[in-house]
Design a protein around this motif. Structure first.
Motif, PDB file in Angstrom:
ATOM      1  N   PHE A  57       0.823  -1.208   0.000  1.00  0.00           N
ATOM      2  CA  PHE A  57       0.000   0.000   0.000  1.00  0.00           C
ATOM      3  C   PHE A  57       0.861   1.265   0.000  1.00  0.00           C
ATOM      4  O   PHE A  57       0.342   2.360  -0.121  1.00  0.00           O
ATOM      5  N   ALA A  58       2.177   1.115   0.094  1.00  0.00           N
ATOM      6  CA  ALA A  58       3.097   2.254  -0.024  1.00  0.00           C
ATOM      7  C   ALA A  58       4.496   1.723  -0.305  1.00  0.00           C
ATOM      8  O   ALA A  58       4.852   0.621   0.115  1.00  0.00           O
ATOM      9  N   CYS A  59       5.287   2.507  -1.036  1.00  0.00           N
ATOM     10  CA  CYS A  59       6.681   2.138  -1.275  1.00  0.00           C
ATOM     11  C   CYS A  59       7.523   3.406  -1.319  1.00  0.00           C
ATOM     12  O   CYS A  59       7.022   4.492  -1.592  1.00  0.00           O
ATOM     13  N   ASN A  60       8.819   3.239  -1.031  1.00  0.00           N
ATOM     14  CA  ASN A  60       9.680   4.421  -0.992  1.00  0.00           C
ATOM     15  C   ASN A  60      10.209   4.773  -2.388  1.00  0.00           C
ATOM     16  O   ASN A  60      10.055   4.023  -3.350  1.00  0.00           O
ATOM     17  N   GLU A  61      10.838   5.937  -2.444  1.00  0.00           N
ATOM     18  CA  GLU A  61      11.332   6.463  -3.714  1.00  0.00           C
ATOM     19  C   GLU A  61      12.432   5.589  -4.313  1.00  0.00           C
ATOM     20  O   GLU A  61      12.528   5.448  -5.525  1.00  0.00           O
ATOM     21  N   GLU A  62      13.246   4.970  -3.468  1.00  0.00           N
ATOM     22  CA  GLU A  62      14.362   4.155  -3.971  1.00  0.00           C
ATOM     23  C   GLU A  62      13.862   2.963  -4.795  1.00  0.00           C
ATOM     24  O   GLU A  62      14.398   2.649  -5.851  1.00  0.00           O
ATOM     25  N   ILE A  63      12.821   2.310  -4.333  1.00  0.00           N
ATOM     26  CA  ILE A  63      12.289   1.170  -5.096  1.00  0.00           C
ATOM     27  C   ILE A  63      11.568   1.658  -6.353  1.00  0.00           C
ATOM     28  O   ILE A  63      11.620   1.020  -7.388  1.00  0.00           O
ATOM     29  N   ARG A  64      10.952   2.825  -6.275  1.00  0.00           N
ATOM     30  CA  ARG A  64      10.313   3.391  -7.491  1.00  0.00           C
ATOM     31  C   ARG A  64      11.356   3.648  -8.571  1.00  0.00           C
ATOM     32  O   ARG A  64      11.136   3.345  -9.737  1.00  0.00           O
ATOM     33  N   ARG A  65      12.483   4.228  -8.162  1.00  0.00           N
ATOM     34  CA  ARG A  65      13.556   4.508  -9.139  1.00  0.00           C
ATOM     35  C   ARG A  65      14.119   3.213  -9.712  1.00  0.00           C
ATOM     36  O   ARG A  65      14.316   3.093 -10.917  1.00  0.00           O
ATOM     37  N   ALA A  66      14.391   2.236  -8.847  1.00  0.00           N
ATOM     38  CA  ALA A  66      15.005   0.981  -9.296  1.00  0.00           C
ATOM     39  C   ALA A  66      14.126   0.232 -10.282  1.00  0.00           C
ATOM     40  O   ALA A  66      14.623  -0.399 -11.211  1.00  0.00           O
TER      41      ALA A  66
END
Length: 131
Positions: A57-66
């Protein structure tokens, strides 16, 4: 289980899933919590928040970029193996956590242990992925 509901048999973890609305409410609550918002910004590495059904239900910016995820698109609902495109997530009757191979998955075992113990856990996994 409701009368007339179809029971899905899996090889390991439960198949149940929350509705998108439930996940959006969880994500909104997490975002408005200053402690969780801070953790999402400062914890190094990949960080996802999952519900009791192991859905993100939420993820951080680092995983979005990867993963080259569009930051304007809400990524709620998939389980970690589905988001990471694990090959075995497609084999189970209800996605990530439900195939025969999932019984040995370090990611899944860590999530389940964390939920059972109600405390932070750390683990490792190796994913099979086809690009």
């Amino acid at each position: 289980m409701a009368s007339g509901a179809i029971r899905i048999r899996t090889h390991f973890a439960s198949p149940e899933r929350a509705s998108r609305e439930q996940l959006l409410r969880l994500g909104s609550a997490a975002k408005s919590d200053p402690n969780i918002d801070l953790l999402m910004k400062v914890v190094p590495g990949y960080l996802v928040l999952v519900d009791s059904h192991r859905q993100i239900f939420a993820c951080n910016e680092e995983i979005r970029r990867a993963l080259a995820l569009d930051e304007n698109r809400l990524h709620v609902g998939p389980r970690p193996g589905e988001l990471l495109r694990c090959d075995h997530a497609k084999e189970g009757p209800s996605g990530c956590g439900t195939s025969l191979q999932c019984r040995k998955c370090g990611l899944l075992l860590t999530v389940i242990a964390c939920q059972e113990r109600q405390s932070p856990m750390e683990g490792e996994c190796t994913l099979s992925r086809t690009r």
